[in-house]
Design a protein around this motif. Structure first.
Motif, PDB file in Angstrom:
ATOM      1  N   TYR A 188      45.673  36.498  44.244  1.00 19.57           N
ATOM      2  CA  TYR A 188      44.231  36.912  44.051  1.00 19.57           C
ATOM      3  C   TYR A 188      43.897  38.568  44.764  1.00 19.57           C
ATOM      4  CZ  TYR A 188      45.343  36.616  49.120  1.00 19.57           C
ATOM      5  OH  TYR A 188      45.417  37.021  49.912  1.00 19.57           O
ATOM      6  N   ARG A 189      42.408  38.914  44.561  1.00 18.61           N
ATOM      7  CA  ARG A 189      41.941  40.104  44.714  1.00 18.61           C
ATOM      8  C   ARG A 189      41.336  39.386  46.337  1.00 18.61           C
ATOM      9  NH1 ARG A 189      37.476  43.477  41.591  1.00 18.61           N
ATOM     10  NH2 ARG A 189      36.199  41.639  43.157  1.00 18.61           N
ATOM     11  N   TRP A 455      45.596  43.715  45.690  1.00 19.63           N
ATOM     12  CA  TRP A 455      46.005  42.363  44.877  1.00 19.63           C
ATOM     13  C   TRP A 455      47.161  41.664  45.491  1.00 19.63           C
ATOM     14  CZ3 TRP A 455      43.712  39.833  41.518  1.00 19.63           C
ATOM     15  CH2 TRP A 455      42.186  40.714  40.250  1.00 19.63           C
ATOM     16  N   CYS A 517      39.874  40.643  35.303  1.00 18.17           N
ATOM     17  CA  CYS A 517      38.967  39.838  36.341  1.00 18.17           C
ATOM     18  C   CYS A 517      37.784  40.308  36.019  1.00 18.17           C
ATOM     19  CB  CYS A 517      38.966  40.229  37.826  1.00 18.17           C
ATOM     20  SG  CYS A 517      39.305  41.864  38.344  1.00 18.17           S
ATOM     21  N   GLY A 521      36.451  38.854  41.517  1.00 18.99           N
ATOM     22  CA  GLY A 521      38.198  38.583  41.686  1.00 18.99           C
ATOM     23  C   GLY A 521      38.485  37.857  40.694  1.00 18.99           C
ATOM     24  N   GLU A 522      37.885  37.264  40.147  1.00 17.78           N
ATOM     25  CA  GLU A 522      38.298  35.605  39.817  1.00 17.78           C
ATOM     26  C   GLU A 522      39.047  36.389  38.057  1.00 17.78           C
ATOM     27  OE1 GLU A 522      38.135  32.627  40.077  1.00 17.78           O
ATOM     28  OE2 GLU A 522      37.367  33.248  41.953  1.00 17.78           O
ATOM     29  N   ILE A 523      40.690  35.606  38.012  1.00 17.82           N
ATOM     30  CA  ILE A 523      41.704  36.277  36.971  1.00 17.82           C
ATOM     31  C   ILE A 523      41.288  35.906  36.086  1.00 17.82           C
ATOM     32  CG2 ILE A 523      43.827  36.752  36.089  1.00 17.82           C
ATOM     33  CD1 ILE A 523      44.281  36.976  38.950  1.00 17.82           C
ATOM     34  N   TRP A 563      34.924  41.472  31.002  1.00 19.07           N
ATOM     35  CA  TRP A 563      36.308  41.440  32.440  1.00 19.07           C
ATOM     36  C   TRP A 563      36.322  42.887  32.007  1.00 19.07           C
ATOM     37  CZ3 TRP A 563      37.123  36.793  34.017  1.00 19.07           C
ATOM     38  CH2 TRP A 563      36.764  35.640  33.469  1.00 19.07           C
TER      39      TRP A 563
END
Length: 968
Positions: A188-189, A455, A517, A521-523, A563
């Motif tokens: 996660y970020r 990260w 992302c 910050g969603e990957i 993205w």
């Protein structure tokens, strides 16, 4: 002596030692020749071929950095690994050693930047993949240099096919491991305070930090109470900090309900500024006097404060007039102590790990109270204050203040903050403090804790098996063998207390965090995208991520979705923590997990740690079954080696002057689990020990020149030979158990003592007469040769992992038709050789012998005799057990005298006795008779055979059997 008595040269009739194995080793010259021979014969491949089909034993190599010549720590580390691998190879395993190198990261990038700076060149103006190419070339050069240096140490391994973290396949696998973690939801970020090097412009891991002495500004700061009990009105909570520059980041004050606090009033003050009479302040009770002394004031207690009262308190920020107008709550924190400071901890969640944890633990409650839990970014990557630090950032006249400059020097931030605190009348006291402080181990400059977007990998998120990464790692530690055992608790404590794993670095040389992302910050989790990334990395390396058009290439038809391509690189510890994947798993000549990881004790927070986390995150267990740690090498005084002190011992110098086997012997004889010492005196001690060991081997080689390979049944051997085989069987157990326990000092000490005490000073000494003088048919001589042959084979093969050059030389001297001692196995030692009863009996015999040799030593010292063969002592034995042990023995031979008499009784009062109370008394007497011209024994039977008138009957019979014609 008559003319006829001089015609036989008896020296030609003796079985004297004959060998080309020199007494002077000449290791510095001979060892490189041996390395060349091993390379020419391709010893590594022959070892692999000889071990085909055996059970594998894998020691996975912790990769050194490819950025300079090896030092003594490298030598210690590689020698230990080599000994372990060789010892398992020679005990029936397929033990393949594959060396590796860490090629990414700041150490190498920093070297290239140094070259740039020398040329006045700006790294940021160079295309990233050009810069990365220079880093790759730099690493490749040093891999070549270190390879030759490791070979010179006698390290045997697959140097033709090592692993490197910069190989394209390795980079693809490292990226693949990250994508696995991302897909499982562990990546996660986030925004957290991390250790940040202003000089190097990157986040640092704990393993990249060392602690050095540092002088800090310290301040005691007043926070005016704005909410709380009525009598707190006008009072201030006082905090203490060694980082005044973090005050703009303050958002709370921590206290501890475990300690007593009190409200105090200033009675007197020496200074016209600062606290004045009538001011009210709050401290932990036991720290109030110390704080008053710092401000040069006297305090009187107004009243004690209950912990519940502190929980209701809110304060104003001491710099509220500059724009810090938010409420500052008091939080109960477990990290607060009352052994220093004020009992209150200034809490800047953007500048400290404990501050962050305490703040986030209360975030929801704070929001419910109308207090924003947002953490400010008060300092940028260059150490300058940002707009989140009003009065010190871009709005400040003259520009933003700076915490640390590009050279690692203190900036003006502390002074600016202290002046502002004074102007606000909220400085209680100030001072300076020398203490240990984190520094980058590369630049050697101080670091700061700074809140930055990074990260992370979750440590406490529940995963698909119902466990967290922390749970998995702790469970794996329980399943791992640690040598020494204390390493387990050390690693466990680190895992138990560590925060989430920060993976990102803001650099150029490394494997990128190859994910996309969105703005939150969603990957992006897309198997097709990931496959394209990994395929490109496999073919082109990680440079593909930084190439023009990379985003569109990897996203394909998703390129229009907005993205963002992450440009941070992975922490180099993630690289090395992933090496098990592209070596142990991907090479058919290895296996996963490794049997052993071995590194220095600092790697509990480094390679052991990162390998454990990476493997636990992706495979649920550790990539190793056992972890071995060694200490660090100090000088002879126990001081850390440094160029400035002039106490550095380099392995290159030791090898040039004394040889690699001397360095290896030092490693084998030291307590490597602890910090070791090395210097000229210690090296000389090992040279002396080596010479004795070498001379033992040399004497055996010389004696075995007369060996015809005859086997003698155990039952037909004299007692002394059976005793030596018993000793050998005991040693066999010790050696094998020692190698299994990685206790090399125990093995080396036992083998050196065996060589010096049991062999040179006892067995060889006793048997020299029989070996040199007995007839060819003598059972005693033939049995002794068979035993010495066995001892040689055992001793040399047992020592081969430790002293590969010397044992190779000795083995080929004895068996020139064989290829290498390192292709041999440890000899099988029959259990029937063990004979504790015989050992116990001979301990008694040797007790009496000790008394005899003690008496003869005095006779020699007083020059009453020259050789022990001139003596024929009378030995009085009052101990019946000792007397029984001597029954039937040729005690004169055992004591190396021409004759001896053993009688029961106490003996005369003036006889020699040992001080240990042994009931043995020795009367030194001179031997009677004539001296044998061949054996030099003094006996009454010299001349008893007229064909050989100047030798004893034993020697005459031997001469006749040898076919030596009588004197004319």
């Amino acid at each position: 002596m008559t003319e006829t008595e001089t015609k036989i040269d008896y020296s030609t009739t003796l079985y004297l030692p004959q060998t080309d194995f020199p007494m002077r080793a000449g290791l510095p010259q001979k060892e490189p020749e041996m390395v060349a021979r091993w390379q020419k014969m391709d010893l590594y491949k022959r070892l692999r071929a000889s071990a085909a089909g055996r059970v594998k034993f894998v020691l996975h190599d912790g990769p050194p950095y490819a950025n300079g010549n090896i030092h003594i720590g490298h030598a210690l580390n590689k020698i230990l690994k080599d000994v372990i691998v060789r010892s398992f190879q020679m005990r029936g395993r397929d033990a393949n050693y594959v060396p590796g190198w860490d090629c990414h990261g700041l150490p190498i990038e920093w070297k290239i930047e140094e070259k740039y700076r020398e040329k006045g060149k700006n790294k940021d103006e160079v295309p990233v993949n050009e810069f990365r190419k220079e880093c790759r070339e730099f690493a490749s050069h040093w891999i070549g240099v270190q390879t030759e240096e490791f070979k010179r140490l006698g390290i045997e391994g697959d140097f033709e096919n090592p692993y490197t973290t910069m190989a394209f396949h390795a980079e693809a696998r490292i990226a693949g491991e990250l994508l696995k973690i991302a897909k499982s939801g562990q990546l996660y970020r986030g925004s957290k305070p991390v250790m940040w090097s202003v000089v190097e412009r990157t986040a640092l891991a704990e393993a990249e930090v060392e602690y050095q002495d540092y002088e800090s500004d310290t301040v005691w700061v007043k926070f005016p109470v704005t909410k709380g009990p009525e009598d707190f009105a006008g009072a201030s909570v006082v905090i203490w900090t060694t980082t005044p520059w973090t005050m703009p980041g303050n958002r709370a004050i921590a206290f501890s309900s475990r300690y007593p606090y009190a409200l105090f009033e200033v009675e007197t003050a020496e200074n016209a500024f600062g606290p004045q009479p009538g001011d009210r302040v709050i401290f932990a009770t036991r720290l109030a006097d110390d704080c008053a002394a710092k401000a040069k004031v006297s305090l009187k207690m107004v009243r004690h404060i209950e912990p519940e009262e502190l929980g209701t308190v809110e304060c104003a920020h001491p710099l509220a007039s500059l724009g810090y107008s938010f409420r500052v709550p008091l939080l109960d924190g477990d990290h607060v102590t009352d052994d220093a400071g004020t009992g209150f901890v200034h809490t800047a969640p953007g500048h400290g790990r404990e501050d962050f944890d305490a703040w986030m633990a209360e975030a929801r409650n704070l929001e419910a109270r109308g207090i924003s839990s947002k953490i400010p970014f008060t300092v940028d990557d260059a150490g300058f204050y940002t707009a989140d630090a009003p009065g010190f950032g871009p709005d400040r006249e003259g520009g933003p203040a700076r915490v640390i400059d590009d050279k690692g020097k203190k900036g003006d931030a502390n002074d600016a903050v202290i002046k502002a605190l004074i102007a606000a009348n909220n400085l209680f006291a100030r001072g300076r403090l020398k203490h240990t402080y984190p520094h980058s181990w590369r630049s050697k400059k101080p670091v700061i804790f700074r809140n930055t977007p990074q990260w992370f990998v979750y440590m406490d998120k529940t995963l698909d098996d119902g466990r967290t990464l922390r749970d998995r790692a702790l469970s794996a530690i329980d399943d791992t063998r640690f040598v020494p055992a204390a390493g387990q608790n050390r690693l466990r404590a680190m895992i138990e207390g560590r925060p989430d794993w920060v993976l990102s670095r803001q650099r150029a040389w490394g494997v990128p965090i190859a994910v996309f992302c969105d703005e939150k910050g969603e990957i992006l989790v897309d198997d097709a995208v990931n496959a394209r990334i990994l395929e490109a990395f496999e073919q082109e390396g990680a440079d593909a991520w930084f190439a023009d058009g990379a985003r569109e290439r990897f996203l394909g038809d998703r390129a229009s979705e907005g993205w963002t391509q992450v440009k941070d690189i992975l922490d180099v510890w993630f690289d090395s923590g992933s090496t098990h994947t592209f070596t142990l798993e991907d090479r058919p000549d290895l296996k996963w997990p490794a049997d052993v990881y071995l590194e220095g004790s600092d790697q509990h927070r480094g390679w052991f740690h990162s390998s454990l986390l990476e493997s636990a995150a992706t495979r649920g267990r550790a990539p190793y079954d056992a972890v071995i740690t060694h200490g660090f090498t100090m000088d002879e005084k126990g001081q850390k080696m440094s160029k400035s002190l002039g106490n550095v011992v380099s392995p290159q110098d030791v090898m040039k002057e004394s040889g690699a086997d001397i360095l290896r012997l030092w490693v084998m004889t030291t307590d490597y689990w602890e910090d070791q010492r090395l210097g000229k005196t210690i090296i000389q001690t090992n040279i002396d020990a080596y010479r004795k060991l070498r001379n033992t081997i040399r004497w055996m080689l010389g004696t075995l020149a007369h060996d015809k390979g005859e086997e003698i049944a155990l039952a037909d051997m004299p007692e002394l030979e059976r005793l030596m085989l018993h000793k050998l069987a005991e040693l066999d157990r010790l050696v094998r158990d020692g190698y299994d326990a990685f206790d090399f000092k125990k093995i080396s000490r036992a083998l050196i003592d065996f060589s010096n005490v049991e062999l040179s000073a006892f067995y060889f000494d006793v048997r020299k007469d029989a070996l040199y003088c007995d007839a060819p048919s003598s059972v005693k001589r033939r049995a002794s040769l068979a035993v010495i042959r066995t001892i040689f084979n055992c001793l040399v093969t047992w020592l081969a992992p430790m002293l590969p050059f010397t044992t190779e030389e000795a083995w080929l001297s004895r068996y020139p038709e064989k290829e290498s001692v390192h292709l041999e196995q440890f000899p099988e030692v029959p259990a029937e050789w063990l004979n504790p009863a015989l050992d116990e009996k001979w301990e008694k015999i040797r007790t009496v012998r000790k008394a005899v040799t003690g008496a003869l030593e005095i006779e020699r010292r007083e020059k009453r005799i020259g050789s022990s063969l001139e003596a024929a002592p009378v030995v009085h034995v009052a101990d019946k057990d000792l007397l029984a042990a001597l029954s039937g023995q040729d005690f004169a031979e055992i004591c190396i005298t021409s004759a001896i008499s053993v009688v029961e009784g106490e003996g005369p009062s003036d006889a020699f006795r040992l001080d240990d109370g042994t009931k043995v008394a020795v009367e030194p007497k001179l031997a009677s008779g004539r001296k044998c011209a061949r054996s030099w024994k003094i006996t009454d039977d010299v001349g008893s055979d007229p064909s050989y008138p100047d030798v004893s009957a034993r020697d005459a019979a031997a001469l006749r059997e040898l076919g030596v014609a009588p004197a004319a």
